[in-house]
Motif scaffolding. Structure first.
Motif, PDB file in Angstrom:
ATOM      1  N   GLY A  49      40.623   9.399  47.531  1.00  0.00           N
ATOM      2  CA  GLY A  49      41.801  10.018  48.137  1.00  0.00           C
ATOM      3  C   GLY A  49      42.366   9.178  49.265  1.00  0.00           C
ATOM      4  N   GLU A  50      43.685   8.991  49.251  1.00  0.00           N
ATOM      5  CA  GLU A  50      44.371   8.238  50.311  1.00  0.00           C
ATOM      6  C   GLU A  50      45.612   9.000  50.740  1.00  0.00           C
ATOM      7  OE1 GLU A  50      43.416   5.837  52.017  1.00  0.00           O
ATOM      8  OE2 GLU A  50      42.045   4.589  50.855  1.00  0.00           O
ATOM      9  N   LEU A  51      45.902   8.957  52.027  1.00  0.00           N
ATOM     10  CA  LEU A  51      47.057   9.664  52.572  1.00  0.00           C
ATOM     11  C   LEU A  51      48.340   8.836  52.459  1.00  0.00           C
ATOM     12  CD1 LEU A  51      48.365  12.017  54.141  1.00  0.00           C
ATOM     13  CD2 LEU A  51      47.533  10.940  56.252  1.00  0.00           C
ATOM     14  N   ASN A  52      48.232   7.548  52.750  1.00  0.00           N
ATOM     15  CA  ASN A  52      49.426   6.705  52.847  1.00  0.00           C
ATOM     16  C   ASN A  52      49.611   5.818  51.614  1.00  0.00           C
ATOM     17  OD1 ASN A  52      50.159   7.630  55.500  1.00  0.00           O
ATOM     18  ND2 ASN A  52      48.458   6.405  56.298  1.00  0.00           N
ATOM     19  N   GLU A  53      50.855   5.449  51.365  1.00  0.00           N
ATOM     20  CA  GLU A  53      51.218   4.740  50.142  1.00  0.00           C
ATOM     21  C   GLU A  53      50.517   3.393  50.007  1.00  0.00           C
ATOM     22  OE1 GLU A  53      53.075   4.078  46.473  1.00  0.00           O
ATOM     23  OE2 GLU A  53      52.867   5.906  47.665  1.00  0.00           O
ATOM     24  N   GLY A  54      50.466   2.609  51.085  1.00  0.00           N
ATOM     25  CA  GLY A  54      49.846   1.285  51.017  1.00  0.00           C
ATOM     26  C   GLY A  54      48.387   1.335  50.580  1.00  0.00           C
ATOM     27  N   PRO A  55      47.542   2.085  51.306  1.00  0.00           N
ATOM     28  CA  PRO A  55      46.140   2.206  50.890  1.00  0.00           C
ATOM     29  C   PRO A  55      45.982   2.840  49.505  1.00  0.00           C
ATOM     30  CG  PRO A  55      46.400   2.887  53.170  1.00  0.00           C
ATOM     31  CD  PRO A  55      47.768   2.685  52.623  1.00  0.00           C
ATOM     32  N   PHE A  56      46.878   3.771  49.163  1.00  0.00           N
ATOM     33  CA  PHE A  56      46.836   4.405  47.843  1.00  0.00           C
ATOM     34  C   PHE A  56      47.027   3.365  46.744  1.00  0.00           C
ATOM     35  CE2 PHE A  56      49.572   6.340  44.468  1.00  0.00           C
ATOM     36  CZ  PHE A  56      48.581   7.082  43.835  1.00  0.00           C
ATOM     37  N   GLN A  57      48.026   2.503  46.896  1.00  0.00           N
ATOM     38  CA  GLN A  57      48.268   1.462  45.898  1.00  0.00           C
ATOM     39  C   GLN A  57      47.122   0.453  45.846  1.00  0.00           C
ATOM     40  OE1 GLN A  57      50.528   1.458  43.621  1.00  0.00           O
ATOM     41  NE2 GLN A  57      51.718   3.194  44.401  1.00  0.00           N
ATOM     42  N   ALA A  58      46.576   0.128  47.020  1.00  0.00           N
ATOM     43  CA  ALA A  58      45.443  -0.806  47.065  1.00  0.00           C
ATOM     44  C   ALA A  58      44.225  -0.220  46.360  1.00  0.00           C
ATOM     45  CB  ALA A  58      45.105  -1.142  48.525  1.00  0.00           C
ATOM     46  N   ALA A  59      43.995   1.080  46.542  1.00  0.00           N
ATOM     47  CA  ALA A  59      42.867   1.744  45.880  1.00  0.00           C
ATOM     48  C   ALA A  59      43.065   1.750  44.367  1.00  0.00           C
ATOM     49  CB  ALA A  59      42.711   3.166  46.419  1.00  0.00           C
ATOM     50  N   LYS A  60      44.286   2.038  43.923  1.00  0.00           N
ATOM     51  CA  LYS A  60      44.577   2.029  42.487  1.00  0.00           C
ATOM     52  C   LYS A  60      44.314   0.643  41.896  1.00  0.00           C
ATOM     53  CE  LYS A  60      48.257   3.956  40.777  1.00  0.00           C
ATOM     54  NZ  LYS A  60      49.671   4.384  40.597  1.00  0.00           N
ATOM     55  N   LYS A  61      44.737  -0.391  42.618  1.00  0.00           N
ATOM     56  CA  LYS A  61      44.545  -1.763  42.143  1.00  0.00           C
ATOM     57  C   LYS A  61      43.061  -2.094  42.053  1.00  0.00           C
ATOM     58  CE  LYS A  61      45.920  -6.530  43.177  1.00  0.00           C
ATOM     59  NZ  LYS A  61      46.655  -7.409  44.128  1.00  0.00           N
ATOM     60  N   GLN A  62      42.309  -1.682  43.062  1.00  0.00           N
ATOM     61  CA  GLN A  62      40.874  -1.957  43.083  1.00  0.00           C
ATOM     62  C   GLN A  62      40.172  -1.281  41.901  1.00  0.00           C
ATOM     63  OE1 GLN A  62      38.711  -3.824  44.751  1.00  0.00           O
ATOM     64  NE2 GLN A  62      36.971  -2.888  43.697  1.00  0.00           N
ATOM     65  N   ILE A  63      40.459  -0.022  41.672  1.00  0.00           N
ATOM     66  CA  ILE A  63      39.834   0.711  40.565  1.00  0.00           C
ATOM     67  C   ILE A  63      40.255   0.108  39.222  1.00  0.00           C
ATOM     68  CG2 ILE A  63      39.847   2.917  39.329  1.00  0.00           C
ATOM     69  CD1 ILE A  63      38.012   2.975  41.737  1.00  0.00           C
ATOM     70  N   HIS A  64      41.529  -0.324  39.127  1.00  0.00           N
ATOM     71  CA  HIS A  64      42.039  -0.901  37.883  1.00  0.00           C
ATOM     72  C   HIS A  64      41.253  -2.158  37.492  1.00  0.00           C
ATOM     73  CE1 HIS A  64      44.904  -1.752  34.708  1.00  0.00           C
ATOM     74  NE2 HIS A  64      45.002  -3.002  35.154  1.00  0.00           N
ATOM     75  N   THR A  65      40.833  -2.935  38.493  1.00  0.00           N
ATOM     76  CA  THR A  65      40.096  -4.173  38.192  1.00  0.00           C
ATOM     77  C   THR A  65      38.743  -3.890  37.548  1.00  0.00           C
ATOM     78  OG1 THR A  65      39.021  -4.271  40.375  1.00  0.00           O
ATOM     79  CG2 THR A  65      41.171  -5.351  40.156  1.00  0.00           C
ATOM     80  N   LEU A  66      38.236  -2.674  37.737  1.00  0.00           N
ATOM     81  CA  LEU A  66      36.920  -2.329  37.186  1.00  0.00           C
ATOM     82  C   LEU A  66      36.990  -1.847  35.746  1.00  0.00           C
ATOM     83  CD1 LEU A  66      35.422  -0.381  40.229  1.00  0.00           C
ATOM     84  CD2 LEU A  66      35.148  -2.794  39.684  1.00  0.00           C
ATOM     85  N   GLN A  67      38.179  -1.508  35.300  1.00  0.00           N
ATOM     86  CA  GLN A  67      38.392  -1.017  33.936  1.00  0.00           C
ATOM     87  C   GLN A  67      37.493   0.187  33.619  1.00  0.00           C
ATOM     88  OE1 GLN A  67      37.746  -4.623  31.665  1.00  0.00           O
ATOM     89  NE2 GLN A  67      39.866  -5.278  31.920  1.00  0.00           N
ATOM     90  N   VAL A  68      37.567   1.166  34.520  1.00  0.00           N
ATOM     91  CA  VAL A  68      36.765   2.393  34.339  1.00  0.00           C
ATOM     92  C   VAL A  68      37.666   3.611  34.551  1.00  0.00           C
ATOM     93  CG1 VAL A  68      34.494   1.458  34.920  1.00  0.00           C
ATOM     94  CG2 VAL A  68      36.047   2.158  36.751  1.00  0.00           C
ATOM     95  N   LYS A  69      38.828   3.565  33.979  1.00  0.00           N
ATOM     96  CA  LYS A  69      39.811   4.625  34.224  1.00  0.00           C
ATOM     97  C   LYS A  69      39.287   6.011  33.852  1.00  0.00           C
ATOM     98  CE  LYS A  69      43.874   1.679  33.569  1.00  0.00           C
ATOM     99  NZ  LYS A  69      45.061   1.414  32.720  1.00  0.00           N
ATOM    100  N   ASP A  70      38.408   6.074  32.872  1.00  0.00           N
ATOM    101  CA  ASP A  70      37.897   7.371  32.434  1.00  0.00           C
ATOM    102  C   ASP A  70      36.893   7.966  33.409  1.00  0.00           C
ATOM    103  OD1 ASP A  70      36.211   5.210  31.735  1.00  0.00           O
ATOM    104  OD2 ASP A  70      35.125   6.466  30.301  1.00  0.00           O
ATOM    105  N   ARG A  71      36.416   7.159  34.367  1.00  0.00           N
ATOM    106  CA  ARG A  71      35.410   7.631  35.325  1.00  0.00           C
ATOM    107  C   ARG A  71      35.911   7.609  36.757  1.00  0.00           C
ATOM    108  NH1 ARG A  71      30.690   3.874  34.765  1.00  0.00           N
ATOM    109  NH2 ARG A  71      29.754   5.256  36.309  1.00  0.00           N
ATOM    110  N   ALA A  72      37.214   7.422  36.931  1.00  0.00           N
ATOM    111  CA  ALA A  72      37.759   7.326  38.284  1.00  0.00           C
ATOM    112  C   ALA A  72      39.160   7.916  38.351  1.00  0.00           C
ATOM    113  CB  ALA A  72      37.802   5.857  38.730  1.00  0.00           C
ATOM    114  N   SER A  73      39.476   8.475  39.504  1.00  0.00           N
ATOM    115  CA  SER A  73      40.813   9.017  39.736  1.00  0.00           C
ATOM    116  C   SER A  73      41.213   8.696  41.170  1.00  0.00           C
ATOM    117  CB  SER A  73      40.818  10.530  39.510  1.00  0.00           C
ATOM    118  OG  SER A  73      42.081  11.084  39.816  1.00  0.00           O
ATOM    119  N   VAL A  74      42.317   7.994  41.323  1.00  0.00           N
ATOM    120  CA  VAL A  74      42.840   7.677  42.655  1.00  0.00           C
ATOM    121  C   VAL A  74      44.013   8.601  42.932  1.00  0.00           C
ATOM    122  CG1 VAL A  74      43.791   5.883  44.144  1.00  0.00           C
ATOM    123  CG2 VAL A  74      42.119   5.274  42.388  1.00  0.00           C
ATOM    124  N   ARG A  75      43.957   9.311  44.049  1.00  0.00           N
ATOM    125  CA  ARG A  75      44.958  10.335  44.327  1.00  0.00           C
ATOM    126  C   ARG A  75      45.524  10.190  45.734  1.00  0.00           C
ATOM    127  NH1 ARG A  75      41.355  15.385  41.907  1.00  0.00           N
ATOM    128  NH2 ARG A  75      40.961  14.413  39.862  1.00  0.00           N
TER     129      ARG A  75
END
Length: 244
Positions: A49-75
Motif C-alpha cells: 500500500g502506498e499513499l502517494n503517486e510516485g511511490p505507488f508507481q515505483a512499487a508497481k514497477k518493483q513488483i512487475h520485475t518479479l513477474q509474480v502478479k498472481d501473488r502480489a497487489s500494489v494499491r
C-alpha cells in the motif's frame, strides 16, 4: 525469480512474518519488503500500500520485475484503506513515526478483522505504539532493537491476546516498560544502552540551554527536564549493572 537485497531492518521485519502468510505492507517503501517476502517464499500473497503517486508507481514497477502478479497487489490509498477485512494475516507498518502508525491503526480498525499479527517499526514514538497495542487488546510477543547506518530502530511484534502479560512480574512498573519495551528491558542489549545514553545527552543539552534563559517559564521546564534526565540516568545505571 531474481535475487533481492534489502536492509538489515527489513530483513528483521521479514523474519517475523510467518511462512505462508498473506502480508500487507502499508507504506511499502517501493515494495522492497513485499518483494523480498515473495522471492524468499515466505509470504503466499503480498499487498503493498502506498499513499502517494510516485511511490505507488515505483512499487508497481518493483513488483512487475518479479513477474509474480498472481501473488502480489500494489494499491494506492491512505493507510489500511487499501485492505478489505479478512484479506491479510499480517500487517506491517514500518519507517514512520509512532503517532502516525497509531493514527493509521486507529483509522483502520475495521480492516484489522482477521489480522493475526502486527509488525510495527516506528522511527520515533515507540511508547505511543506500545500504549495503543495495550489499550486495543494486542499483546506484544517480541521486540527487537538494532542499529543500521548509525540509526537505531525498534521493531514491535504483537498478536491478539492478553496485552498486560508482557508487563507483568517485572522489576519495573508498566509505565516505565511502555517507554523502554518489556522484552528489550529483559534483554538489556548494548544498543538499548546506547539509545538511552543518547537520550540523556540530548536532554542535558536542552537543559544547559534553558539554564541560560531568563524567561519566567524556563524554571518549570527545567524542573521537568531534570526529572526526565534523572529517570533516564537511573535506567542507564540499571542497564549497565544488570547485564544478563
Amino acid at each position: 525469480m531474481t535475487s533481492l537485497t534489502i536492509s538489515k531492518r527489513l530483513q528483521t521485519i521479514a523474519r517475523y512474518c510467518p511462512e505462508g502468510a498473506r502480508v500487507a505492507d502499508i507504506g511499502s517503501d517501493h515494495a522492497l519488503l513485499a518483494s523480498y517476502l515473495l522471492v524468499k517464499g515466505i509470504a503466499s500473497f503480498v499487498i503493498a500500500g502506498e499513499l502517494n503517486e510516485g511511490p505507488f508507481q515505483a512499487a508497481k514497477k518493483q513488483i512487475h520485475t518479479l513477474q509474480v502478479k498472481d501473488r502480489a497487489s500494489v494499491r494506492k490509498g491512505n493507510g489500511l484503506a487499501v485492505l478489505e477485512p479478512g484479506e491479510a494475516d499480517v500487517v506491517c507498518i514500518a519507517g514512520m513515526g509512532g503517532q502516525l502508525i497509531v493514527s493509521i491503526l486507529e483509522a483502520g480498525l475495521p480492516k484489522l478483522e482477521g489480522v493475526q499479527r502486527l509488525i510495527l517499526q516506528p522511527n520515533v514514538g515507540e511508547e505511543a505504539v506500545r500504549r495503543w497495542l495495550l489499550n486495543q487488546g494486542w499483546q506484544l510477543v517480541a521486540e527487537t532493537i538494532l542499529k543500521e547506518d548509525g540509526i537505531i530502530y525498534e521493531i514491535l511484534v504483537a498478536e491478539r491476546g492478553v496485552p498486560t502479560v508482557p508487563y507483568e512480574n517485572k522489576d519495573r512498573p508498566q509505565e516505565d516498560l511502555l517507554r523502554i519495551g518489556p522484552f528489550l528491558w529483559e534483554e538489556k542489549s548494548e544498543i538499548l544502552l546506547e539509545k538511552w545514553s543518547s537520550e540523556a545527552e540530548k536532554w542535558q543539552k536542552v537543559l544547559l540551554q534553558l539554564q541560560r534563559s531568563d524567561k519566567p517559564e524556563a524554571a518549570q521546564r527545567i524542573a521537568e527536564i531534570e526529572r526526565e534526565v534523572k529517570w533516564i540516568n537511573e535506567v542507564i545505571a540499571c542497564l549497565r549493572t544488570d547485564k544478563p
